[in-house]
Design a protein around this motif. Structure first.
Motif, short mmCIF file in Angstrom:
data_model
loop_
_atom_site.label_atom_id
_atom_site.label_comp_id
_atom_site.label_asym_id
_atom_site.label_seq_id
_atom_site.Cartn_x
_atom_site.Cartn_y
_atom_site.Cartn_z
N SER A 1 0.89 -1.16 0.00
CA SER A 1 0.00 0.00 0.00
C SER A 1 0.93 1.20 0.00
O SER A 1 2.13 1.05 0.23
N GLN B 1 1.38 3.22 2.17
CA GLN B 1 1.38 3.67 3.56
C GLN B 1 2.47 4.69 3.92
O GLN B 1 2.18 5.79 4.37
N LYS C 1 2.36 7.99 1.91
CA LYS C 1 1.29 8.94 2.21
C LYS C 1 1.55 9.64 3.54
O LYS C 1 1.23 10.81 3.71
N ARG D 1 0.07 -7.69 -3.00
CA ARG D 1 0.43 -8.56 -1.87
C ARG D 1 0.49 -10.00 -2.34
O ARG D 1 -0.44 -10.47 -3.00
N HIS E 1 -3.17 -3.90 13.34
CA HIS E 1 -3.21 -3.13 12.10
C HIS E 1 -1.79 -3.12 11.54
O HIS E 1 -1.27 -4.17 11.21
N HIS E 2 -1.12 -1.98 11.45
CA HIS E 2 0.30 -2.02 11.11
C HIS E 2 1.07 -1.25 12.17
O HIS E 2 0.47 -0.56 12.99
N ARG F 1 -2.03 7.83 13.19
CA ARG F 1 -0.66 7.30 13.16
C ARG F 1 0.15 7.83 14.33
O ARG F 1 -0.18 8.87 14.92
N1 ASP Z 1 -2.24 1.03 4.46
C1 ASP Z 1 -3.32 0.48 5.20
C2 ASP Z 1 -3.86 -0.75 4.50
O1 ASP Z 1 -3.58 -0.96 3.33
C3 ASP Z 1 -4.47 1.42 5.35
C4 ASP Z 1 -4.18 2.58 6.24
O2 ASP Z 1 -3.78 2.38 7.38
O3 ASP Z 1 -4.40 3.70 5.79
O4 ASP Z 1 -4.61 -1.52 5.08
#
Ligand code: ASP
Length: 580
Positions: free
Chosen positions: A194, A196, A199, A218, A440-441, A481
């Motif tokens: 993504s 991520q 951005k 992915r 999440h991440h 974030r």
């Molecule tokens: N990058 C994250 C995803 O692809 C989305 C995000 O956290 O904005 O799930």
């Protein structure tokens, strides 16, 4: 707008109002019927539909020939109108036919019958499959979704910025596709899971409101709702709270839904992750149907029934009116399914005509326990009650899956029930080394009131992450974030990413924060999934022009394919012998 040098109208758009006009239409032969030597009926198809053309002499055209027909629109003779066809009141008469291209007979009929053709064949001849009404509709639904999203984002002041496809490898959770760097043998780019990190850097760069309809890649096992490459509405915003992000995304997905259905959907509800798990047994609840999980733990606080005694959590669901449908065999299957999902067992109770329970275990329940179960689950005669006693997570997950197995309507049915799931835990489960895994991440901000627990009790920390769910499909996730490098390093430490490793891998991402990072948050919506649901399709492949099969192949182009040894040599790559 649709007139061109070759045509005046679209086939599927001719109506009674055109009667008397001379028209030129172009398209493919959907069907041809000869009536003796002097009359032929040709159903000509373009993307807008089919129109019947009457040719006053015999003519040698076959299925899927490409024609230009010139003729006069007239009313169909009395009694021959076709109410099932939008053009069914009219036909094109006095036709002159020009053959623009011949056609080999197609491998399957270009209509609904191809729905039953093996998918590999449909994908091998995707350009023929896409000629069909269903697929034309699906691609146009998708385009309407994209265009409504773009409009909604731009109206809200978002700026579209493109981010690179060749990026460094980043820990966002999925396996990455790697691209060898020719000029740096032994080094690789990754294809972005993504945008991520980029951005977030755009926020450091002061863009304030970024969006992109972005391709993400992915290398994960493919499923009905998963392809190697997929599209996201990717969003990031500065100086925001969670509500600002949820509001901006809601506007876009509701606009996309309205663009397809013509009706404004209701505002999007919110539910916490804990409530979603507790009531539906899943973090992506399908709210189109009830069958909610009901709390029974306290009912059995002092029970003598062994299967329930001392259980951390006891939950039940009611399958309305299902008692008659479930014989011994099916009940055994349900029990086996519950065990396969991780439960120790499944207790089932059929509600008899007098309200009592008809089941082998009924005799173990005390009178007041049975009465409370009936009451809590709102049981009526003919219902089937299913109960699981276990750890909370197991009990809810198993019943949540049974609820879905037994009650979930097909995708094309029912209203569009969006729901925001908020307050996700920061970590779920642990990896093979016993370290917490991010829900999440790793760039997700913990809730500030839980920050103190980060090192001492990480599994209790809630995050500022949220998901958007539609009819039981996870449409996307996002979070506020971490914009403070010190907190980022603490989270990395919990995940077992050492400072040196963090610097090496994410220095390019973390160092810029030192130059002034605004508080920021964002989201990404899976466009393939949204388009599939709005098109009423169970599989995202149906809304992707050229998808890969379940095994990752493209039967049309034959990819993936071996490449020339020369190409590999240029990249400094030598292949290992294939494992046999
Ligand atoms: N990058 C994250 C995803 O692809 C989305 C995000 O956290 O904005 O799930």
């Amino acid at each position: 707008m649709t007139a061109t040098a070759m045509r005046t109208h679209l086939c599927g758009k001719l109506r009674a109002e055109h009667i008397g006009q001379t028209v030129h239409v172009c398209g493919w032969v959907a069907r041809r019927r000869e009536h003796g030597e002097h009359l032929a009926f040709i159903d000509l198809r373009d993307h807008a539909g089919v129109v019947q053309c009457v040719v006053d002499n015999s003519i040698d055209v076959r299925s899927e020939y490409v024609l230009r027909i010139t003729g006069v629109v007239r009313e169909r003779p009395a009694g021959t109108a076709n109410p099932n066809l939008p053009t069914g009141d009219v036909e094109v008469g006095d036709c002159t036919v020009e053959v623009l291209h011949g056609a080999t007979p197609p491998p399957f009929p270009i209509d609904a019958r191809a729905d039953d053709v093996e998918e590999t064949t449909r994908l091998q001849y995707r350009y023929l499959d896409l000629r069909r009404e269903r697929m034309q509709k699906n691609l146009r639904v998708r385009a309407a979704v994209n265009s409504a999203i773009r409009r909604a984002m731009e109206d809200q002041g978002f700026v579209e910025v493109e981010t690179p496809m060749l990026v460094p490898s980043t820990p966002e959770g999925a396996r990455e596709f790697l691209v060898p760097a020719r000029k740096e043998p032994g080094s690789f780019y990754a294809l972005p899971q993504s945008p991520q990190l980029f951005k977030q850097l755009l926020m450091v760069a002061g863009l304030d409101r970024y969006y992109q309809i972005a391709r993400c890649l992915r290398d994960e096992d493919l499923r009905a709702d998963r392809q190697y490459e997929f599209m996201q509405l990717d969003v990031e915003m500065s100086f925001v709270s969670q509500d600002d992000v949820l509001d901006a995304i809601s506007v876009a997905v509701l606009a996309a839904t309205e663009a397809v259905t013509g009706e404004p959907p209701p505002p999007i509800e919110r539910i916490t992750w804990h409530e979603a798990m507790d009531r539906y047994g899943v973090d992506k609840p399908d709210l189109r149907f009830g069958m909610e999980l009901v709390e029974l733990t306290d009912v059995f606080g002092t029970t003598e029934f062994k299967a329930f005694a001392g259980a951390a959590s006891i939950k039940g669901i009611r399958v309305a009116g299902a008692a008659g449908e479930y014989g011994r065999n099916q009940l055994d299957k349900l029990t086996a399914r519950a065990k396969e999902l991780g439960a120790k067992g499944l207790v089932w109770l059929k509600v008899a005509a007098d309200g009592s329970f008809d089941a082998p275990v009924a005799k173990f329940l005390a009178v007041d326990e049975a009465a409370a179960v009936s009451d809590r689950l709102n049981a009526s005669p003919g219902d089937l009650l299913l109960i699981v006693a276990d750890e909370w997570m197991t009990a809810v997950e198993v019943l949540g899956q049974l609820r879905s197995d037994l009650g979930r309507p097909p995708v094309h049915e029912g209203p569009y029930r969006f729901v925001w799931v908020v307050e996700f835990p920061m970590f779920v489960g642990t990896d093979e080394l016993g370290r917490p895994k991010p829900a999440h991440h790793p760039f997700t901000m913990p809730r500030t009131d839980d920050l103190d627990l980060l090192e001492s009790d990480p599994m209790k920390v809630r995050s500022q992450a949220y998901d958007l769910v539609l009819n039981g499909w996870e449409l996307g996730s996002g979070s506020i974030r971490i914009h403070d490098a010190a907190i980022q390093r603490r989270v990395f430490a919990v995940l077992g990413i050492a400072e040196e490793e963090a610097d090496r891998k994410f220095g390019f991402f973390l160092n810029p924060f030192e130059y002034g990072a605004p508080p920021h948050g964002g989201f990404a919506v899976g466009i393939d999934r949204l388009a599939a649901i709005l098109a009423g399709e169970e599989n995202i492949r149906e809304v992707i022009a050229f998808p890969k099969t379940q095994s990752g192949a493209d039967p049309m182009t034959g990819s993936p394919l071996p490449v020339d040894p020369d190409q590999l040599a240029q990249l400094g790559i030598r292949l290992m012998p294939r494992a046999t």
